[in-house]
Design a protein around this motif. Structure first.
Motif, PDB file in Angstrom:
ATOM      1  N   SER A   1      55.165  41.994  54.879  1.00 28.80           N
ATOM      2  CA  SER A   1      54.457  43.267  54.923  1.00 28.80           C
ATOM      3  C   SER A   1      55.262  44.346  54.230  1.00 28.80           C
ATOM      4  CB  SER A   1      54.186  43.671  56.383  1.00 28.80           C
ATOM      5  OG  SER A   1      55.406  43.915  57.059  1.00 28.80           O
ATOM      6  N   CYS A   2      54.564  45.458  53.921  1.00 32.13           N
ATOM      7  CA  CYS A   2      55.204  46.638  53.340  1.00 32.13           C
ATOM      8  C   CYS A   2      54.682  47.844  54.104  1.00 32.13           C
ATOM      9  CB  CYS A   2      54.876  46.745  51.849  1.00 32.13           C
ATOM     10  SG  CYS A   2      53.116  47.019  51.496  1.00 32.13           S
ATOM     11  N   LEU A   3      55.132  49.031  53.769  1.00 32.72           N
ATOM     12  CA  LEU A   3      54.704  50.218  54.483  1.00 32.72           C
ATOM     13  C   LEU A   3      53.212  50.479  54.318  1.00 32.72           C
ATOM     14  CD1 LEU A   3      57.669  52.691  53.803  1.00 32.72           C
ATOM     15  CD2 LEU A   3      57.138  51.465  55.922  1.00 32.72           C
ATOM     16  N   ILE A   4      52.653  50.069  53.180  1.00 29.93           N
ATOM     17  CA  ILE A   4      51.231  50.308  52.918  1.00 29.93           C
ATOM     18  C   ILE A   4      50.356  49.487  53.858  1.00 29.93           C
ATOM     19  CG2 ILE A   4      49.394  50.055  51.206  1.00 29.93           C
ATOM     20  CD1 ILE A   4      51.474  50.665  49.055  1.00 29.93           C
ATOM     21  N   CYS A   5      50.596  48.172  53.920  1.00 31.19           N
ATOM     22  CA  CYS A   5      49.745  47.351  54.785  1.00 31.19           C
ATOM     23  C   CYS A   5      50.074  47.559  56.260  1.00 31.19           C
ATOM     24  CB  CYS A   5      49.840  45.872  54.397  1.00 31.19           C
ATOM     25  SG  CYS A   5      51.463  45.109  54.579  1.00 31.19           S
ATOM     26  N   GLU A   6      51.312  47.928  56.557  1.00 28.33           N
ATOM     27  CA  GLU A   6      51.665  48.206  57.952  1.00 28.33           C
ATOM     28  C   GLU A   6      50.909  49.427  58.470  1.00 28.33           C
ATOM     29  OE1 GLU A   6      55.903  48.481  58.172  1.00 28.33           O
ATOM     30  OE2 GLU A   6      56.189  46.424  57.463  1.00 28.33           O
TER      31      GLU A   6
ATOM     32  N   MET B   1      46.799  36.318  54.469  1.00 26.71           N
ATOM     33  CA  MET B   1      46.093  37.040  53.418  1.00 26.71           C
ATOM     34  C   MET B   1      46.481  38.515  53.449  1.00 26.71           C
ATOM     35  SD  MET B   1      44.313  34.788  51.838  1.00 26.71           S
ATOM     36  CE  MET B   1      43.125  35.763  50.930  1.00 26.71           C
ATOM     37  N   ALA B   2      46.455  39.152  52.294  1.00 30.55           N
ATOM     38  CA  ALA B   2      46.757  40.570  52.245  1.00 30.55           C
ATOM     39  C   ALA B   2      45.617  41.366  52.857  1.00 30.55           C
ATOM     40  CB  ALA B   2      46.971  40.998  50.783  1.00 30.55           C
ATOM     41  N   PRO B   3      45.920  42.466  53.588  1.00 30.61           N
ATOM     42  CA  PRO B   3      44.866  43.283  54.166  1.00 30.61           C
ATOM     43  C   PRO B   3      44.065  43.961  53.079  1.00 30.61           C
ATOM     44  CG  PRO B   3      46.962  44.408  54.344  1.00 30.61           C
ATOM     45  CD  PRO B   3      47.255  43.027  53.838  1.00 30.61           C
ATOM     46  N   GLU B   4      42.821  44.327  53.396  1.00 31.61           N
ATOM     47  CA  GLU B   4      41.981  44.989  52.415  1.00 31.61           C
ATOM     48  C   GLU B   4      41.859  46.465  52.741  1.00 31.61           C
ATOM     49  OE1 GLU B   4      38.228  43.121  52.050  1.00 31.61           O
ATOM     50  OE2 GLU B   4      39.013  41.336  51.058  1.00 31.61           O
ATOM     51  N   SER B   5      41.750  47.273  51.690  1.00 25.20           N
ATOM     52  CA  SER B   5      41.505  48.692  51.867  1.00 25.20           C
ATOM     53  C   SER B   5      40.014  48.893  52.101  1.00 25.20           C
ATOM     54  CB  SER B   5      41.967  49.449  50.621  1.00 25.20           C
ATOM     55  OG  SER B   5      41.263  48.995  49.477  1.00 25.20           O
ATOM     56  N   ARG B   6      39.595  50.135  52.304  1.00 25.94           N
ATOM     57  CA  ARG B   6      38.198  50.408  52.635  1.00 25.94           C
ATOM     58  C   ARG B   6      37.241  49.981  51.526  1.00 25.94           C
ATOM     59  NH1 ARG B   6      38.499  56.383  55.582  1.00 25.94           N
ATOM     60  NH2 ARG B   6      39.747  55.725  57.379  1.00 25.94           N
ATOM     61  N   ASP B   7      37.700  50.011  50.276  1.00 25.79           N
ATOM     62  CA  ASP B   7      36.815  49.629  49.172  1.00 25.79           C
ATOM     63  C   ASP B   7      36.860  48.127  48.919  1.00 25.79           C
ATOM     64  OD1 ASP B   7      39.275  49.273  48.029  1.00 25.79           O
ATOM     65  OD2 ASP B   7      39.005  50.747  46.428  1.00 25.79           O
ATOM     66  N   GLY B   8      37.578  47.385  49.782  1.00 23.43           N
ATOM     67  CA  GLY B   8      37.600  45.930  49.664  1.00 23.43           C
ATOM     68  C   GLY B   8      38.718  45.383  48.817  1.00 23.43           C
TER      69      GLY B   8
ATOM     70  N   LYS C   1      51.365  38.772  51.760  1.00 24.20           N
ATOM     71  CA  LYS C   1      50.618  37.648  52.309  1.00 24.20           C
ATOM     72  C   LYS C   1      51.382  37.082  53.505  1.00 24.20           C
ATOM     73  CE  LYS C   1      48.810  36.315  47.758  1.00 24.20           C
ATOM     74  NZ  LYS C   1      48.747  35.232  46.743  1.00 24.20           N
ATOM     75  N   GLY C   2      50.661  36.393  54.378  1.00 24.91           N
ATOM     76  CA  GLY C   2      51.313  35.758  55.517  1.00 24.91           C
ATOM     77  C   GLY C   2      51.995  36.771  56.419  1.00 24.91           C
ATOM     78  N   ILE C   3      53.233  36.479  56.783  1.00 25.93           N
ATOM     79  CA  ILE C   3      53.960  37.351  57.708  1.00 25.93           C
ATOM     80  C   ILE C   3      54.638  38.517  56.999  1.00 25.93           C
ATOM     81  CG2 ILE C   3      54.407  35.449  59.310  1.00 25.93           C
ATOM     82  CD1 ILE C   3      57.280  35.380  58.216  1.00 25.93           C
TER      83      ILE C   3
ATOM     84  N   ASN D   1      52.919  43.691  38.229  1.00 24.96           N
ATOM     85  CA  ASN D   1      51.993  43.058  39.157  1.00 24.96           C
ATOM     86  C   ASN D   1      52.465  43.235  40.590  1.00 24.96           C
ATOM     87  OD1 ASN D   1      50.252  41.914  37.121  1.00 24.96           O
ATOM     88  ND2 ASN D   1      51.888  40.441  36.703  1.00 24.96           N
ATOM     89  N   GLU D   2      51.513  43.439  41.508  1.00 23.88           N
ATOM     90  CA  GLU D   2      51.859  43.573  42.917  1.00 23.88           C
ATOM     91  C   GLU D   2      52.463  42.265  43.424  1.00 23.88           C
ATOM     92  OE1 GLU D   2      51.759  46.290  44.534  1.00 23.88           O
ATOM     93  OE2 GLU D   2      50.564  47.511  43.145  1.00 23.88           O
ATOM     94  N   SER D   3      53.508  42.368  44.241  1.00 25.86           N
ATOM     95  CA  SER D   3      54.165  41.202  44.796  1.00 25.86           C
ATOM     96  C   SER D   3      54.363  41.394  46.292  1.00 25.86           C
ATOM     97  CB  SER D   3      55.507  40.956  44.089  1.00 25.86           C
ATOM     98  OG  SER D   3      56.090  39.743  44.508  1.00 25.86           O
ATOM     99  N   GLN D   4      55.047  40.436  46.916  1.00 26.42           N
ATOM    100  CA  GLN D   4      55.251  40.451  48.358  1.00 26.42           C
ATOM    101  C   GLN D   4      56.152  41.599  48.806  1.00 26.42           C
ATOM    102  OE1 GLN D   4      53.627  38.373  50.299  1.00 26.42           O
ATOM    103  NE2 GLN D   4      53.839  36.244  49.698  1.00 26.42           N
ATOM    104  N   SER D   5      55.958  42.028  50.028  1.00 25.87           N
ATOM    105  CA  SER D   5      56.860  42.971  50.711  1.00 25.87           C
ATOM    106  C   SER D   5      57.101  44.255  49.926  1.00 25.87           C
ATOM    107  CB  SER D   5      58.201  42.287  51.020  1.00 25.87           C
ATOM    108  OG  SER D   5      57.997  41.109  51.764  1.00 25.87           O
ATOM    109  N   GLY D   6      56.041  44.784  49.318  1.00 25.86           N
ATOM    110  CA  GLY D   6      56.132  46.083  48.664  1.00 25.86           C
ATOM    111  C   GLY D   6      56.787  46.095  47.305  1.00 25.86           C
ATOM    112  N   ARG D   7      57.037  44.929  46.747  1.00 19.77           N
ATOM    113  CA  ARG D   7      57.648  44.869  45.427  1.00 19.77           C
ATOM    114  C   ARG D   7      56.581  44.755  44.335  1.00 19.77           C
ATOM    115  NH1 ARG D   7      60.054  39.764  45.631  1.00 19.77           N
ATOM    116  NH2 ARG D   7      59.085  39.443  47.672  1.00 19.77           N
TER     117      ARG D   7
END
Length: 274
Positions: free
Chosen positions: A19-24, A1-8, A15-17, A92-98
């Motif tokens: 990642s991008c610089l934001i979720c890292e 699952m994608a990580p959540e920011s402070r506002d949820g 998703k899954g394994i 639309n947001e996609s995997q790995s920062g795309r």
């Protein structure tokens, strides 16, 4: 699952394994899985000779079939027109920062089911590009039924992992137009290339100039995985990838009727992103 920011709300589409610089940044560097050190043979593709040439000047080279590259497939003015049109639509947001825009049917690859869904065709500006593609012998008879626009940004750590495109629905040729910046398409064989005497992983770097067109078919389509690595995205990069139908959906195939329906929609060139 994608990580959540402070506002949820999810800050990215990972998703899954993946990642991008934001979720890292949210996870913390210590939580990231580092790639193991391994032997990799590095080559670069020479489009004039069709050879994969070792980055070591004295190393081997081998024939690398299935890649067709045409520089300056579109003009600067056409590039500007295409990007302006894309940016007027929703990304639309996609995997790995795309970010992505899809113009294609509704597909469940696991269950092997496809239906038109909300598909309204390829975008209007693609019609002249498809007609231009037909002027190349490599793309004779090419009838795209799906277009995917992808937006890569180095500030997001955008990338796409090594993969093979589906071959149940999508046909022989994968066609991509590279826009806004140069990049490198990395082709790889984890199991090595025994016929060239290479037992460890082999990677071939295919340089994609800005506004160029690249076609993958044959071994480059079905045997070699392709990827865009994070370190090869230096500026914003947008690409449009076009896919044709497999034999199962063409005249004489088991799902020819569905294929004809999808092509009728696609080639009306009246589409908006799904």
């Amino acid at each position: 699952m994608a990580p959540e920011s402070r506002d949820g709300a999810a800050p990215c589409g990972c998703k899954g394994i993946r990642s991008c610089l934001i979720c890292e940044k949210l996870k913390g560097k210590g939580q990231l899985q580092k790639s193991k050190s391994e032997v990799v043979h590095h080559f670069f593709y020479n489009p004039e000779t069709g050879l994969a040439v070792s980055k070591d000047a004295e190393g081997p080279s081998f024939r690398f079939p299935g890649v067709f590259l045409q520089e300056n497939f579109i003009t600067e003015e056409e590039e500007k027109e295409l990007i302006t049109a894309m940016d007027q639509d929703v990304w639309n947001e996609s995997q790995s920062g795309r970010r992505k825009q899809d113009f294609g049917p509704k597909v469940n690859f696991k269950k092997r089911k496809v239906r038109p869904g909300g598909f309204s065709g390829l975008p209007p500006l693609s019609q002249k590009l498809v007609l231009r593609m037909h002027q190349e012998q490599t793309l004779a008879g090419f009838q795209p039924v799906e277009q995917c626009n992808l937006d890569y940004n180095p500030q997001r750590g955008s990338a796409i992992d090594p993969h093979l495109d589906d071959s149940w629905l999508w046909g022989e040729r994968l066609v991509t137009i590279n826009m806004l910046s140069n990049t490198t398409l990395t082709m790889s064989l984890e199991q090595g290339l025994p016929e060239a005497g290479l037992s460890e992983e082999v990677r071939v770097a295919v340089h994609l100039p800005r506004r160029s067109l690249v076609v993958l078919q044959g071994e480059a389509r079905h045997r070699w995985r392709h990827a865009i690595h994070r370190e090869d995205v230096h500026q914003r990069r947008v690409c449009s990838t076009y896919r044709e139908l497999s034999a199962e959906f063409l005249p004489g195939g088991k799902q020819a009727e569905m294929g004809a329906q999808l092509l009728d929609i696609a080639l009306a060139f009246k589409g908006t992103p799904i």
